[in-house]
Design a protein around this motif. Sequence first.
Motif, mmCIF file in Angstrom:
data_model
loop_
_atom_site.group_PDB
_atom_site.id
_atom_site.type_symbol
_atom_site.label_atom_id
_atom_site.label_comp_id
_atom_site.label_asym_id
_atom_site.label_seq_id
_atom_site.Cartn_x
_atom_site.Cartn_y
_atom_site.Cartn_z
ATOM 1 N N ILE A 126 -33.902 -83.222 -126.068
ATOM 2 C CA ILE A 126 -35.229 -83.584 -126.583
ATOM 3 C C ILE A 126 -35.324 -85.107 -126.662
ATOM 4 O O ILE A 126 -34.397 -85.764 -127.146
ATOM 5 C CB ILE A 126 -35.466 -82.949 -127.967
ATOM 6 C CG1 ILE A 126 -35.470 -81.419 -127.850
ATOM 7 C CG2 ILE A 126 -36.785 -83.434 -128.573
ATOM 8 C CD1 ILE A 126 -35.513 -80.695 -129.183
ATOM 9 N N PRO A 127 -36.433 -85.699 -126.191
ATOM 10 C CA PRO A 127 -36.550 -87.166 -126.189
ATOM 11 C C PRO A 127 -36.348 -87.785 -127.573
ATOM 12 O O PRO A 127 -36.872 -87.275 -128.574
ATOM 13 C CB PRO A 127 -37.991 -87.396 -125.693
ATOM 14 C CG PRO A 127 -38.304 -86.182 -124.869
ATOM 15 C CD PRO A 127 -37.597 -85.049 -125.554
ATOM 16 N N TYR A 170 -36.820 -85.575 -133.124
ATOM 17 C CA TYR A 170 -37.025 -84.131 -133.307
ATOM 18 C C TYR A 170 -35.853 -83.322 -132.742
ATOM 19 O O TYR A 170 -36.050 -82.377 -131.993
ATOM 20 C CB TYR A 170 -38.332 -83.727 -132.615
ATOM 21 C CG TYR A 170 -38.891 -82.385 -133.051
ATOM 22 C CD1 TYR A 170 -39.512 -82.238 -134.288
ATOM 23 C CD2 TYR A 170 -38.795 -81.261 -132.230
ATOM 24 C CE1 TYR A 170 -40.027 -81.024 -134.687
ATOM 25 C CE2 TYR A 170 -39.311 -80.036 -132.626
ATOM 26 C CZ TYR A 170 -39.921 -79.919 -133.848
ATOM 27 O OH TYR A 170 -40.435 -78.709 -134.251
ATOM 28 N N LYS A 171 -34.629 -83.708 -133.097
ATOM 29 C CA LYS A 171 -33.512 -82.899 -132.639
ATOM 30 C C LYS A 171 -32.420 -82.714 -133.694
ATOM 31 O O LYS A 171 -31.672 -81.758 -133.642
ATOM 32 C CB LYS A 171 -32.898 -83.483 -131.365
ATOM 33 C CG LYS A 171 -32.213 -84.824 -131.543
ATOM 34 C CD LYS A 171 -31.414 -85.231 -130.299
ATOM 35 C CE LYS A 171 -32.313 -85.623 -129.162
ATOM 36 N NZ LYS A 171 -31.533 -86.161 -128.015
ATOM 37 N N TYR A 172 -32.360 -83.604 -134.669
ATOM 38 C CA TYR A 172 -31.251 -83.573 -135.623
ATOM 39 C C TYR A 172 -31.584 -82.752 -136.864
ATOM 40 O O TYR A 172 -31.619 -83.261 -137.976
ATOM 41 C CB TYR A 172 -30.839 -84.996 -135.992
ATOM 42 C CG TYR A 172 -30.380 -85.806 -134.807
ATOM 43 C CD1 TYR A 172 -29.143 -85.555 -134.225
ATOM 44 C CD2 TYR A 172 -31.202 -86.776 -134.248
ATOM 45 C CE1 TYR A 172 -28.732 -86.273 -133.111
ATOM 46 C CE2 TYR A 172 -30.793 -87.503 -133.142
ATOM 47 C CZ TYR A 172 -29.559 -87.244 -132.570
ATOM 48 O OH TYR A 172 -29.157 -87.950 -131.467
ATOM 49 N N ASN A 173 -31.857 -81.481 -136.646
ATOM 50 C CA ASN A 173 -32.081 -80.571 -137.756
ATOM 51 C C ASN A 173 -31.814 -79.150 -137.279
ATOM 52 O O ASN A 173 -32.209 -78.785 -136.168
ATOM 53 C CB ASN A 173 -33.513 -80.693 -138.292
ATOM 54 C CG ASN A 173 -33.674 -80.048 -139.646
ATOM 55 O OD1 ASN A 173 -33.653 -78.829 -139.777
ATOM 56 N ND2 ASN A 173 -33.825 -80.863 -140.680
ATOM 57 N N HIS A 227 -53.645 -78.283 -131.460
ATOM 58 C CA HIS A 227 -52.895 -79.530 -131.666
ATOM 59 C C HIS A 227 -51.424 -79.162 -131.750
ATOM 60 O O HIS A 227 -51.070 -77.979 -131.725
ATOM 61 C CB HIS A 227 -53.365 -80.228 -132.937
ATOM 62 C CG HIS A 227 -53.345 -79.358 -134.155
ATOM 63 N ND1 HIS A 227 -52.239 -79.196 -134.962
ATOM 64 C CD2 HIS A 227 -54.305 -78.546 -134.689
ATOM 65 C CE1 HIS A 227 -52.508 -78.356 -135.938
ATOM 66 N NE2 HIS A 227 -53.762 -77.925 -135.804
ATOM 67 N N GLY A 228 -50.564 -80.148 -131.862
ATOM 68 C CA GLY A 228 -49.130 -79.910 -131.822
ATOM 69 C C GLY A 228 -48.482 -80.592 -130.636
ATOM 70 O O GLY A 228 -47.255 -80.677 -130.539
ATOM 71 N N TYR A 229 -49.314 -81.117 -129.728
ATOM 72 C CA TYR A 229 -48.832 -81.746 -128.505
ATOM 73 C C TYR A 229 -48.102 -83.059 -128.790
ATOM 74 O O TYR A 229 -47.995 -83.503 -129.939
ATOM 75 C CB TYR A 229 -50.023 -81.998 -127.570
ATOM 76 C CG TYR A 229 -50.773 -80.748 -127.157
ATOM 77 C CD1 TYR A 229 -50.378 -80.005 -126.055
ATOM 78 C CD2 TYR A 229 -51.879 -80.307 -127.887
ATOM 79 C CE1 TYR A 229 -51.076 -78.859 -125.676
ATOM 80 C CE2 TYR A 229 -52.579 -79.162 -127.520
ATOM 81 C CZ TYR A 229 -52.173 -78.440 -126.411
ATOM 82 O OH TYR A 229 -52.848 -77.307 -126.042
ATOM 83 N N ASP A 230 -47.629 -83.667 -127.705
ATOM 84 C CA ASP A 230 -46.953 -84.960 -127.751
ATOM 85 C C ASP A 230 -47.758 -85.937 -128.604
ATOM 86 O O ASP A 230 -48.958 -86.138 -128.381
ATOM 87 C CB ASP A 230 -46.817 -85.488 -126.317
ATOM 88 C CG ASP A 230 -45.937 -86.719 -126.204
ATOM 89 O OD1 ASP A 230 -45.761 -87.435 -127.205
ATOM 90 O OD2 ASP A 230 -45.434 -86.969 -125.094
#
Length: 477
Positions: free
Chosen positions: A301-302, A307-310, A339-342
């Motif tokens: 994940i970029p 948004y990856k360390y959980n 909504h919820g996109y980049d």
Amino acid sequence: MTSKLLWMSFVLVAITSSITFSLQPDRQKVLLVSFDGFRWDYLYRVPTPHFHYIMKYGVHVKQVNNIFITKTYPNHYTLITGLFAESHGIVANEMFDPILNKSFSLDHMNVYDSEFWDEAMPIWITNQKAGHTTGAAMWPGADVQIHKSFPSYYMPYNESISFEDRVAKIIEWFTLKEPINLGLLYWEDPDDMGHHLGPDSPLMEPVISDIDSKLGYLIDMLKKAKLWNVVNLIITSDHGMTQCSEDRIIELDLYLDKDLYTLIDQSPVAAILPREGKFEEVYEALVHAHPNLTVYKKEEIPERWHYKYNSRIQPIIAVADEGWYILRNKSDDFLLGNHGYDNAFAEMHPIFLAHGPAFRKNFTKEVMNSTDLYPLLCHLLNITAPPHNGSLRNVQDLLSSATLRAVSYTQSTTVFRDTSKSREYEQGQPYAYFLGISLGSIIVIVFFVISIKHLIRSQIPAFSDMQSEIAQPLLQA
């Protein structure tokens, strides 16, 4: 002599108190308002005189970079913690925690499970630990017991309670004998109607006008309560909205057997938990499935999304391009707006406006991060901010020069990472306050010494005068 000493003592006490008080940071009051799903360009879609009134007599930020994913609960928790989703733990509106072995969903009572919220400290707890009080009218999470605490005053969430009733409660709390210093107010629209109508629908125009009227009502009530020039009003939102179409649907069933995985969170960021031993099969089936779908292994994940360390972020996430919709199949519910996109997409960006004694007048700023709101709130409330991902330095230009002088600060920004999260934080130390107290004390001491010397001289004849009198001969009769 006694009366003069008493008088001088009174003067000294008054001066000391005046200096000390003048150097104390202003005790600001703050009202934070969120209009869910109010996209930044709605301000110009139809006439919005009340929003523009705030802009004229306050501040406006053109671009607010919110957090990924651009959903309601993650972004509202960011606004009151200053943390990215991976750090505060509310990573989506629908979650599964493999450590707790529990699910979280807006449609169920498990949203009130404290264990999902305890990874962060919302601002009302910090504010109350500092000896202040908070009032929350329907703010997401405010009716959850977090770290064994609720806001001082709060309304249990009930969508049927009118905006006017919520405003009345906020005004009541701000006008108590011991009033709150922080108020939080939430309204569900234009998000609800944006989902059903789609943001491009002409029917959204009266919805936006209605929000402007509600803001006007809030302004009127603050003025009637003599709070308008006392409270710092901040108007924001959590995310924007984009138009979807039934011609832009990605059906997972076309590419993947539904028995191979559990779909934890849905469009436009599908959080996918593969069955045990099926990770590679699920990933390979999706990674090249559709040209408008980007599939990531958790570790890929970029970084810019934070948004990856959980542990609540699933092993695979599939992210749709803007305007595309992910469904298992076309029998699932579909919404015309989503909504919820980049969070880099402009249509996902919210609004930020503010008015009050702490803010400049008729000032426009180009860009800020939603994480920067939290240190700004802590600064205004004169409370120490726990570690967070925002920066006061990024938004200090929104403040009036008098406010900046009231609480001078230094910042040090530190980045640290443990096994589960990454945080950037700043710490403020009011050196100017202590310097001011020191200088004030020196002035008082010097004044005291001079005053005592003056009193002594006024009560005791000068020695030189006594000598001259002794040297003179007695007058002859």
